[in-house]
Structures are given as C-alpha cells and as structure tokens.
Design an enzyme around this catalytic site. Sequence first.
Site, PDB file in Angstrom:
ATOM      1  N   ASP A  47      49.611 -82.535  52.135  1.00  0.00           N
ATOM      2  CA  ASP A  47      48.784 -83.648  51.629  1.00  0.00           C
ATOM      3  C   ASP A  47      47.295 -83.325  51.743  1.00  0.00           C
ATOM      4  O   ASP A  47      46.878 -82.564  52.621  1.00  0.00           O
ATOM      5  CB  ASP A  47      49.128 -84.916  52.440  1.00  0.00           C
ATOM      6  CG  ASP A  47      48.668 -86.177  51.729  1.00  0.00           C
ATOM      7  OD1 ASP A  47      48.323 -86.117  50.533  1.00  0.00           O
ATOM      8  OD2 ASP A  47      48.659 -87.246  52.388  1.00  0.00           O
ATOM      9  N   ASN A  89      45.179 -82.557  48.855  1.00  0.00           N
ATOM     10  CA  ASN A  89      44.616 -81.711  47.792  1.00  0.00           C
ATOM     11  C   ASN A  89      43.502 -82.410  47.021  1.00  0.00           C
ATOM     12  O   ASN A  89      42.475 -81.810  46.708  1.00  0.00           O
ATOM     13  CB  ASN A  89      45.705 -81.319  46.783  1.00  0.00           C
ATOM     14  CG  ASN A  89      46.785 -80.467  47.393  1.00  0.00           C
ATOM     15  OD1 ASN A  89      46.659 -80.022  48.532  1.00  0.00           O
ATOM     16  ND2 ASN A  89      47.856 -80.243  46.656  1.00  0.00           N
ATOM     17  N   ARG A 133      41.531 -84.922  47.960  1.00  0.00           N
ATOM     18  CA  ARG A 133      40.314 -85.082  48.767  1.00  0.00           C
ATOM     19  C   ARG A 133      39.584 -83.753  48.938  1.00  0.00           C
ATOM     20  O   ARG A 133      38.358 -83.702  48.930  1.00  0.00           O
ATOM     21  CB  ARG A 133      40.680 -85.686  50.144  1.00  0.00           C
ATOM     22  CG  ARG A 133      40.827 -87.203  50.088  1.00  0.00           C
ATOM     23  CD  ARG A 133      41.564 -87.727  51.291  1.00  0.00           C
ATOM     24  NE  ARG A 133      43.002 -87.461  51.192  1.00  0.00           N
ATOM     25  CZ  ARG A 133      43.866 -87.622  52.188  1.00  0.00           C
ATOM     26  NH1 ARG A 133      43.433 -88.013  53.371  1.00  0.00           N
ATOM     27  NH2 ARG A 133      45.142 -87.393  52.002  1.00  0.00           N
ATOM     28  N   HIS A 153      45.080 -78.979  43.866  1.00  0.00           N
ATOM     29  CA  HIS A 153      46.497 -78.592  43.753  1.00  0.00           C
ATOM     30  C   HIS A 153      46.621 -77.086  43.556  1.00  0.00           C
ATOM     31  O   HIS A 153      47.447 -76.434  44.191  1.00  0.00           O
ATOM     32  CB  HIS A 153      47.174 -79.314  42.584  1.00  0.00           C
ATOM     33  CG  HIS A 153      47.193 -80.807  42.731  1.00  0.00           C
ATOM     34  ND1 HIS A 153      47.473 -81.422  43.922  1.00  0.00           N
ATOM     35  CD2 HIS A 153      46.954 -81.815  41.843  1.00  0.00           C
ATOM     36  CE1 HIS A 153      47.413 -82.740  43.757  1.00  0.00           C
ATOM     37  NE2 HIS A 153      47.096 -82.998  42.508  1.00  0.00           N
ATOM     38  N   ARG A 209      51.560 -91.330  39.175  1.00  0.00           N
ATOM     39  CA  ARG A 209      50.183 -90.840  39.006  1.00  0.00           C
ATOM     40  C   ARG A 209      49.863 -90.659  37.516  1.00  0.00           C
ATOM     41  O   ARG A 209      50.777 -90.609  36.690  1.00  0.00           O
ATOM     42  CB  ARG A 209      50.015 -89.498  39.744  1.00  0.00           C
ATOM     43  CG  ARG A 209      50.090 -89.679  41.246  1.00  0.00           C
ATOM     44  CD  ARG A 209      49.680 -88.435  41.990  1.00  0.00           C
ATOM     45  NE  ARG A 209      49.765 -88.647  43.425  1.00  0.00           N
ATOM     46  CZ  ARG A 209      49.261 -87.841  44.341  1.00  0.00           C
ATOM     47  NH1 ARG A 209      48.628 -86.737  43.975  1.00  0.00           N
ATOM     48  NH2 ARG A 209      49.369 -88.119  45.626  1.00  0.00           N
ATOM     49  N   LEU A 235      64.411 -65.960  55.262  1.00  0.00           N
ATOM     50  CA  LEU A 235      63.899 -67.339  55.269  1.00  0.00           C
ATOM     51  C   LEU A 235      64.456 -68.079  54.065  1.00  0.00           C
ATOM     52  O   LEU A 235      64.573 -67.519  52.986  1.00  0.00           O
ATOM     53  CB  LEU A 235      62.358 -67.302  55.171  1.00  0.00           C
ATOM     54  CG  LEU A 235      61.636 -68.644  55.033  1.00  0.00           C
ATOM     55  CD1 LEU A 235      61.489 -69.321  56.397  1.00  0.00           C
ATOM     56  CD2 LEU A 235      60.248 -68.475  54.424  1.00  0.00           C
TER      57      LEU A 235
END
Length: 246
Positions: free
Chosen positions: A21, A23, A25, A38, A72, A136
């Site tokens: 979270d 991006n 700002r 982003h 959005r 991973l």
Amino acid sequence: MEEFKENTQLKVPVHVSIIMDGNGRWAKLRGKERVFGHSNGVESVRACVEAAVENGVRYLSLFAFSEENWGRPAEEVNTLMGLMFKAIANEIEALKKQRVRFRVLGDFSRLDPSLVEAIRAAEASTVPSSGEEPVLDLIVFLSYSGKWDILQAAKRLAADFMSDPSGLEKVTTAEFASRLVTAGIPDPDLIIRTSGESRISNYLLWQAAYSEFLFVDTLWPDFRKNDFRLALEEYSKRDRRYGKVK
Ligand code: IPE
Ligand code: IPE
Ligand code: MG
C-alpha cells in the site's frame, strides 16, 4: 535507516504476505500521477522476491488488487491491469531462473480474458518439473477479497454436499479451508502492511486467524530488501502462543 544485523539467528517465517500500500501517496509526494507510484512498486516486488529467496522464506504472497479496487477510476484500473501484463512478460524468465513458482489467485471472472490467458501461461511455465520443489512460491492476489474467498468456498461446499446435506455436520475447518483459493498453501505467518495504515482491508480473513501483523510507515515503492529483512527480524522477536500457556 536502522541497519539489519547480518549475524542474527532468525526464526524464518514459512509464509510472508504483504499488503502493498501507499503507491498513490508516494507518487503525489513527487508531484506525479498515482500510476507513477504503481509502476515504481514493481521494483519493490522484485526486491522482495530476491530477499525472500535469500532468507529462506518458502511462500511470498502479495495483495496486488482488491475486489474493492474495481471501484477506482477506469484509467487507474486499466493501468494496474496493464502493469500486471507487463510484469508477466518481463519478469517470468527471471522467476524461472530463480526456481520461483508463480501463481495468481482471485476472482478471474472479472478479469479480461486475455489477461487470464497470460496468467495461466505464466503459471504453467513456472511449474517445476516432476520431483522438483520450487525455491519459492510467489502468489499474487488479484481481484481478491477475503469475504469473496470465504463465500466461494461455502458455495463449493454446499454444491459438494447437495446429495448428502447431513454430511455437512461433520465438515471440519480443514475441509472448509481446502475449498478456499489458498488450498494447500500454509496460512501466512507474517502479514506486513506498508504505508502506515493499520487495517486488513478485506484481505486473507480466514487465513490470517493466527498471523503476526507488522504495520510499517514505509510507502510500498520505497520498501526494499533491507525493509524486508528488518520485518523478518521483528517477526523473530514475536512469541506465538496460539492461545496456550508457555
Ligand atoms: C496500493 O497503493 C496499490 C493498490 C491498492 C492497487 P494505493 O494505490 O492504494 O496507494 P495509496 O494508498 O492511495 O497511497
Ligand atoms: C488494499 O489497499 C488493497 C491492496 C493493497 C491491493 P487499499 O489502498 O485499496 O485499501 P484501503 O482503501 O486503504 O482500505
Ligand atoms: Mg491504498
């Protein structure tokens, strides 16, 4: 910035999940459009994948786009979907080299079919050959919400017991969890949220039942390897009691 101490013995979490979270700002602070944040966030993803591999984390999951994010402006939604396309095209080879298995989870019925096709192809290309274990699992949550996940699991459960409703009585939490989109993936040990917000925003509601939470002020495009390592160090200090007495 606080320095990570190289020689500390870490208790490494098996599954780290990140709510990426801040991006918008981050971009605003630089006088740019939100989308600039982003695109810079992609570099943070790359850094965290490397940090996860280096530190022996087995599962890294990332909240990339929530069900609520569909609300959005269309331009921002399109940019985010475009970034996903681009990231798949640009990053898959590097993931394969690192023996990372790539997976995307969420409500695909809302995604553009061409994006779904690209996701499926990318996922298939990172499945390890038989007998091999990935280093991973990188799991991206796209068009996802925790309530949606629980609801789709409940619907699948109901369908599975249509002919024998009395069997529902014996259903266990493990059997329910096997119908969530995260089936087979261990619950996150550590959930990190960047940008100073202290909320779960409809993320892994069921799976977060016993996760450790870490809320950091760093905005996502600034979150890099050292921040990841510091988060692991903080996790190492946590005492997980699971309701019991130690
Ligand atoms: C996170 O950054 C990315 C997504 C939710 C898709 P934001 O876009 O929420 O950035 P802020 O929180 O407005 O700064
Ligand atoms: C949560 O961030 C969703 C993702 C990071 C993908 P948001 O910025 O959308 O959440 P709120 O609005 O702060 O709850
Ligand atoms: Mg946000």
